[in-house]
Design an enzyme around this catalytic site. Structure first.
Site, PDB file in Angstrom:
ATOM      1  N   GLY A  93      60.151  47.370  43.257  1.00 54.18           N
ATOM      2  CA  GLY A  93      59.125  48.716  43.100  1.00 54.18           C
ATOM      3  C   GLY A  93      59.322  49.508  42.151  1.00 54.18           C
ATOM      4  O   GLY A  93      60.583  49.306  41.291  1.00 54.18           O
ATOM      5  N   CYS A 120      65.888  44.010  44.101  1.00 56.89           N
ATOM      6  CA  CYS A 120      65.670  45.217  43.106  1.00 56.89           C
ATOM      7  C   CYS A 120      65.685  46.595  43.892  1.00 56.89           C
ATOM      8  O   CYS A 120      66.570  46.867  44.297  1.00 56.89           O
ATOM      9  CB  CYS A 120      64.572  44.854  42.226  1.00 56.89           C
ATOM     10  N   TYR A 121      64.389  47.132  43.743  1.00 55.30           N
ATOM     11  CA  TYR A 121      64.216  48.378  44.356  1.00 55.30           C
ATOM     12  C   TYR A 121      64.756  48.366  46.074  1.00 55.30           C
ATOM     13  O   TYR A 121      65.520  49.171  46.361  1.00 55.30           O
ATOM     14  CB  TYR A 121      62.951  48.854  44.210  1.00 55.30           C
ATOM     15  N   HIS A 207      65.449  39.420  40.026  1.00 50.70           N
ATOM     16  CA  HIS A 207      64.264  38.812  40.633  1.00 50.70           C
ATOM     17  C   HIS A 207      64.305  37.318  41.114  1.00 50.70           C
ATOM     18  O   HIS A 207      63.996  36.606  40.086  1.00 50.70           O
ATOM     19  CB  HIS A 207      63.034  39.041  39.715  1.00 50.70           C
ATOM     20  N   GLU A 209      62.223  35.642  42.331  1.00 52.60           N
ATOM     21  CA  GLU A 209      60.825  35.069  42.502  1.00 52.60           C
ATOM     22  C   GLU A 209      59.962  34.431  41.095  1.00 52.60           C
ATOM     23  O   GLU A 209      59.174  33.890  41.033  1.00 52.60           O
ATOM     24  CB  GLU A 209      59.888  35.902  43.109  1.00 52.60           C
ATOM     25  N   SER A 261      28.653  29.301  47.960  1.00 51.07           N
ATOM     26  CA  SER A 261      28.414  29.723  46.502  1.00 51.07           C
ATOM     27  C   SER A 261      28.570  28.567  45.640  1.00 51.07           C
ATOM     28  O   SER A 261      28.185  28.627  44.694  1.00 51.07           O
ATOM     29  CB  SER A 261      29.222  30.953  46.273  1.00 51.07           C
ATOM     30  N   GLY A 262      29.246  27.400  46.078  1.00 55.08           N
ATOM     31  CA  GLY A 262      29.635  26.417  45.266  1.00 55.08           C
ATOM     32  C   GLY A 262      31.057  26.593  44.746  1.00 55.08           C
ATOM     33  O   GLY A 262      31.762  25.756  44.356  1.00 55.08           O
ATOM     34  N   GLY A 263      31.798  27.831  44.919  1.00 56.35           N
ATOM     35  CA  GLY A 263      33.220  28.270  44.854  1.00 56.35           C
ATOM     36  C   GLY A 263      34.049  27.386  45.805  1.00 56.35           C
ATOM     37  O   GLY A 263      33.559  27.143  46.863  1.00 56.35           O
ATOM     38  N   VAL A 264      35.268  27.390  45.438  1.00 53.96           N
ATOM     39  CA  VAL A 264      36.270  26.612  46.186  1.00 53.96           C
ATOM     40  C   VAL A 264      36.524  27.645  47.677  1.00 53.96           C
ATOM     41  O   VAL A 264      36.764  26.817  48.889  1.00 53.96           O
ATOM     42  CB  VAL A 264      37.581  26.432  45.721  1.00 53.96           C
ATOM     43  N   ASP A 265      36.374  28.925  47.577  1.00 56.01           N
ATOM     44  CA  ASP A 265      36.859  29.613  48.802  1.00 56.01           C
ATOM     45  C   ASP A 265      35.697  29.201  49.938  1.00 56.01           C
ATOM     46  O   ASP A 265      35.837  28.930  51.277  1.00 56.01           O
ATOM     47  CB  ASP A 265      36.930  31.209  48.681  1.00 56.01           C
ATOM     48  N   SER A 266      34.499  29.626  49.761  1.00 53.33           N
ATOM     49  CA  SER A 266      33.313  29.343  50.522  1.00 53.33           C
ATOM     50  C   SER A 266      33.213  27.902  50.898  1.00 53.33           C
ATOM     51  O   SER A 266      32.971  27.551  52.250  1.00 53.33           O
ATOM     52  CB  SER A 266      32.060  29.996  50.093  1.00 53.33           C
ATOM     53  N   LYS A 405      45.123  31.710  46.902  1.00 57.73           N
ATOM     54  CA  LYS A 405      44.197  30.759  46.246  1.00 57.73           C
ATOM     55  C   LYS A 405      44.549  29.161  46.172  1.00 57.73           C
ATOM     56  O   LYS A 405      43.986  28.279  46.420  1.00 57.73           O
ATOM     57  CB  LYS A 405      43.779  31.224  44.975  1.00 57.73           C
TER      58      LYS A 405
END
Ligand code: XMP
Length: 550
Positions: A93, A120-121, A207, A209, A261-266, A405
């Site tokens: 943080g 870290c924090y 870190h 990550e 919508s044509g997007g990957v999510d929908s 995503k």
């Protein structure tokens, strides 16, 4: 620049800054989002103290095969306990542990009977709470550091004595708490890692990550496997069967509707729901004439012909262009497109009388960003469908609420989604309309822009660069410039090429496309698209620019 339906992803630190009242909602959302088996067998909670890498920690944990839930730091030990995680990670943080209003550590979190790792924090909080010595150092330690491991213990097992790591701190732990073993030191951090096997509490100053810490993933694997005893069996793909079961339970024998919508999510959300309830799902695809070349046809053929999902495709080009006629202001365009979309969607929804459920491709980052909000009828205005009104009384089905995503892409690939959809670059809800800048959106201009965009995409794909770019597209400003072709003077349209690299659209760098490729693209645009007289390249990064031009 205000944007009505702009999907902006805030920095992960926003999650840590949620109002306390939202914390309960976030925990509930995590519970709802978690695969059922993950809650009992294979998950950890990451508490977000506002660090810029908190989401990254959650993702890295998942890469180790352990489901992670990212919650704001003030969520409370009771709610963490309800999720039954096998371990707890306290993130980094920006605050000093001694600053007024610095996010505190709830000591009850250390009494849950599960291993705790502070990063870290998070480590400094542990040190302070448990009687170690933490002080603000004269100089901070930012960037790459050299780490010397004295005792590897459990946390640093299987990592070398000398290694590099990524640091970002000013407060420093000078002495570990009584009963703890200091494991490693760096130039500026006498205690860069500590552990107490007895208390089952661990800390690292650096870190693990970030990619600049080469043994970071090993440290996380040690914590998750050897220490928390997670079995490492979680994967985005393992979500499919669980989600299918969940959707079946939620929808029962009801009917659902999904705006594509044509997007990957929908797309992935729709496919998951279709797998669960079959033809009781109807997808609605509204084509307002603002998509890229052949995109509408691709959506229709993938869904209707390939996946055989019931699909209503609405050709609403005239309506959209009519609404946009004479309009050049970006914000007005967005509003008009949003409300036209809603009108068309409502009309179609009202024809499907049985549909009581609305499928949305909400992602885990949206859940974190909004601090939860599970439950029916909260339709987020930033979603691709453009902010449906609340009096559309649907219950939401959100099968991607637990996924980031890249995990959605993995699920899409597993479900047999063609590569073109899985790896589609982000495309804004208002489509090409916000890429015609400074003038009216007309059919003719859209056609020019669509052709130019199609050449750009084709050449970029041919060069093997499509996936390396966050976005690549063309912009058509409402200006004309003089040129000469053959013996004739021309007065042609300008096409701007915009290609950027980015991780999350918060910041972006202009892509250094090879000159030969740019030359080929420019030549083709001028030769193949009659009105185009000049091609320019946008070399603005974000900030100070935005990715889109308006
Ligand atoms: P900017 O231009 O702000 O864009 O750097 C960041 C990301 O958001 C997308 N974008 C939009 N997406 N509706 C959307 O659904 C919008 O009105 C909109 N405006 C920008 C943009 O393409 C980029 O990925």
């Amino acid at each position: 620049m205000p944007r009505a339906e702009h999907k902006r992803l805030p920095p992960s630190s926003d999650a840590g800054a949620l109002a306390p009242a939202q914390a309960a909602a976030a925990a509930e959302a995590a519970e709802a989002a978690a695969p059922a088996s993950a809650i009992t067998a294979n998950s950890v909670v990451v508490l977000d103290y506002g660090g810029q890498y908190s989401q990254l920690i959650a993702r890295r944990v998942r890469e180790c095969g352990t489901f992670s839930m990212l919650l704001p730091h003030h969520v409370g030990a009771e709610q963490v306990a309800k999720l039954q995680p096998q371990g707890l990670i306290l993130s980094g943080g920006p605050a000093s542990v001694y600053a007024d209003g610095a996010p505190p550590l709830d000591p009850a979190l250390l009494g849950l009977g599960i291993p705790v790792l502070g990063i870290c924090y998070g480590m400094q909080l542990l040190a302070l709470e448990l009687g170690g010595r933490v002080e603000q150092a004269e100089v901070g330690e930012f960037g790459r550091s050299q780490l010397s491991v004295g005792v590897s213990g459990r946390l640093l097992a299987h990592t070398p004595e000398e290694q590099s790591c990524w640091m970002s701190h000013r407060d420093t732990v000078y002495e570990p708490p009584p009963g703890f073993t200091g494991l490693a030191a760096s130039t500026s951090s006498p205690v860069a890692a500590f552990e107490s096997l007895e208390r089952d509490i661990y800390g690292i100053q650096y870190h693990p990550e970030v990619v600049h810490t080469p043994y970071g993933q090993q440290v996380l694997a040690n914590f998750l496997g050897d220490i928390c005893r997670c079995d490492g069996s979680w994967s985005a793909r393992s979500v499919i069967e669980e989600q299918v079961e969940r959707i079946r339970t939620q929808v029962g024998d009801g009917h659902a509707i999904c705006g594509l919508s044509g997007g990957v999510d929908s797309t992935v959300a729709a496919l998951l729901v279709h797998r669960a309830i079959g033809d009781r799902l109807t997808c609605v695809f509204v084509d307002g004439g603002l998509m890229r070349k052949n995109e509408g046809e691709q959506v229709v053929s993938a869904f209707r012909d390939h996946f055989q999902v019931p699909l209503v495709a609405v050709d609403a080009e005239d309506r959209f262009l009519g609404a946009l006629s004479g309009v050049s202001d970006p914000e007005q365009k967005r509003k008009l497109i949003g409300s036209e979309y809603i009108r068309v969607f409502e009309e179609e929804a009202s024809k499907l009388k049985d549909a009581r459920f609305l499928v949305q491709g909400t992602l885990y980052s949206d859940v974190i960003e909004s601090g939860g909000g599970s439950g029916a009828a909260t339709i987020k205005s930033h979603h691709n469908v453009g902010g449906l009104p609340e009096d559309l009384e649907f219950e939401l089905v959100e099968p991607l609420r637990a996924l980031f995503k890249d995990e959605v892409r993995a699920v899409g690939a597993e479900l047999g989604l063609p590569e073109r959809f899985v790896w589609r670059q982000p495309f804004p809800g208002p489509g090409l309309a916000i890429r015609i800048v400074g003038g009216e959106v007309t059919r003719e201009r859209l056609d020019v822009l669509r052709e130019a965009d199609s050449i750009l995409q084709e050449e970029i794909r041919k060069a093997g660069l499509y996936r390396d770019l966050w976005q690549s597209f063309c912009v058509l400003p409402d200006i004309r410039t003089v040129g000469v072709q053959g013996d004739e003077r021309t007065y042609g349209t300008v096409i701007a090429i915009r290609a950027v690299t980015s991780d999350d659209a918060m910041t972006a760098d202009w892509a250094r496309l090879p000159y030969d490729l740019l030359e080929q693209i420019a030549n083709r645009m001028i030769n193949e698209i009659r009105p185009v007289g000049r091609v320019v390249l946008d070399i603005t990064s974000k900030p100070p620019g935005t990715i889109e031009w308006e």
